[in-house]
Design a protein around this motif. Structure first.
Motif, PDB file in Angstrom:
ATOM      1  N   GLY A 167       0.787  -1.226   0.000  1.00 51.41           N
ATOM      2  CA  GLY A 167       0.000   0.000   0.000  1.00 51.41           C
ATOM      3  C   GLY A 167       0.818   1.272   0.000  1.00 51.41           C
ATOM      4  O   GLY A 167       1.817   1.408  -0.707  1.00 51.41           O
ATOM      5  N   GLU A 168       0.392   2.214   0.810  1.00 46.63           N
ATOM      6  CA  GLU A 168       0.999   3.545   0.853  1.00 46.63           C
ATOM      7  C   GLU A 168       2.455   3.492   1.309  1.00 46.63           C
ATOM      8  O   GLU A 168       3.298   4.231   0.792  1.00 46.63           O
ATOM      9  CB  GLU A 168       0.184   4.470   1.767  1.00 46.63           C
ATOM     10  CG  GLU A 168       0.650   5.902   1.744  1.00 46.63           C
ATOM     11  CD  GLU A 168       0.671   6.522   0.352  1.00 46.63           C
ATOM     12  OE1 GLU A 168       1.622   7.272   0.054  1.00 46.63           O
ATOM     13  OE2 GLU A 168      -0.245   6.247  -0.457  1.00 46.63           O
ATOM     14  N   ARG A 169       2.761   2.622   2.245  1.00 51.12           N
ATOM     15  CA  ARG A 169       4.154   2.513   2.723  1.00 51.12           C
ATOM     16  C   ARG A 169       5.078   2.083   1.582  1.00 51.12           C
ATOM     17  O   ARG A 169       6.179   2.610   1.423  1.00 51.12           O
ATOM     18  CB  ARG A 169       4.212   1.525   3.877  1.00 51.12           C
ATOM     19  CG  ARG A 169       5.589   1.391   4.482  1.00 51.12           C
ATOM     20  CD  ARG A 169       5.552   0.537   5.754  1.00 51.12           C
ATOM     21  NE  ARG A 169       6.889   0.290   6.211  1.00 51.12           N
ATOM     22  CZ  ARG A 169       7.343  -0.893   6.574  1.00 51.12           C
ATOM     23  NH1 ARG A 169       6.540  -1.935   6.581  1.00 51.12           N
ATOM     24  NH2 ARG A 169       8.590  -1.043   6.970  1.00 51.12           N
TER      25      ARG A 169
ATOM     26  N   THR B  22       9.004   5.788  -4.054  1.00 50.42           N
ATOM     27  CA  THR B  22       9.178   7.191  -4.443  1.00 50.42           C
ATOM     28  C   THR B  22      10.478   7.731  -3.878  1.00 50.42           C
ATOM     29  O   THR B  22      11.246   8.413  -4.570  1.00 50.42           O
ATOM     30  CB  THR B  22       7.986   8.038  -3.965  1.00 50.42           C
ATOM     31  OG1 THR B  22       6.799   7.536  -4.582  1.00 50.42           O
ATOM     32  CG2 THR B  22       8.159   9.496  -4.308  1.00 50.42           C
ATOM     33  N   ARG B  23      10.754   7.423  -2.623  1.00 47.72           N
ATOM     34  CA  ARG B  23      11.994   7.889  -1.980  1.00 47.72           C
ATOM     35  C   ARG B  23      13.218   7.278  -2.642  1.00 47.72           C
ATOM     36  O   ARG B  23      14.221   7.952  -2.877  1.00 47.72           O
ATOM     37  CB  ARG B  23      11.966   7.540  -0.484  1.00 47.72           C
ATOM     38  CG  ARG B  23      13.203   7.942   0.257  1.00 47.72           C
ATOM     39  CD  ARG B  23      13.301   9.457   0.383  1.00 47.72           C
ATOM     40  NE  ARG B  23      14.495   9.804   1.130  1.00 47.72           N
ATOM     41  CZ  ARG B  23      15.377  10.707   0.737  1.00 47.72           C
ATOM     42  NH1 ARG B  23      15.180  11.383  -0.364  1.00 47.72           N
ATOM     43  NH2 ARG B  23      16.439  10.950   1.450  1.00 47.72           N
TER      44      ARG B  23
END
Length: 80
Positions: A44-46, A52-53
């Motif tokens: 998910g978001e994590r 992205t990082r």
């Protein structure tokens, strides 16, 4: 909370976790629970935030700069 039964584990793996559990002064069950929690897959978001990082970090190095392959770094780490 759910329960999981894992069959056909190698005896040496179980022994290694028993030894680790004893060193950490906890039960084998507690040690395995901790190992599964530490190794929890990202979703998910994590996961999206981590990817992205990593892309941002990758972008910091110009593409023309030669990178050392991870395999080489791991092999170097195995030297005595």
């Amino acid at each position: 909370m759910g329960q999981v039964l894992i069959r056909n584990l190698d005896d040496s793996l179980i022994a290694a976790y028993r030894e680790l559990a004893a060193r950490n002064q906890r039960s084998l069950e507690a040690e395995l629970r901790e190992a599964l929690t530490r190794g929890r897959p990202m979703t998910g978001e994590r996961l999206r935030a981590t990817l992205t990082r990593l892309e941002a970090i990758r972008a910091m190095t110009p593409q023309h700069v030669r990178q050392t392959p991870a395999e080489d770094l791991l092999q170097d780490d195995d030297r005595p």
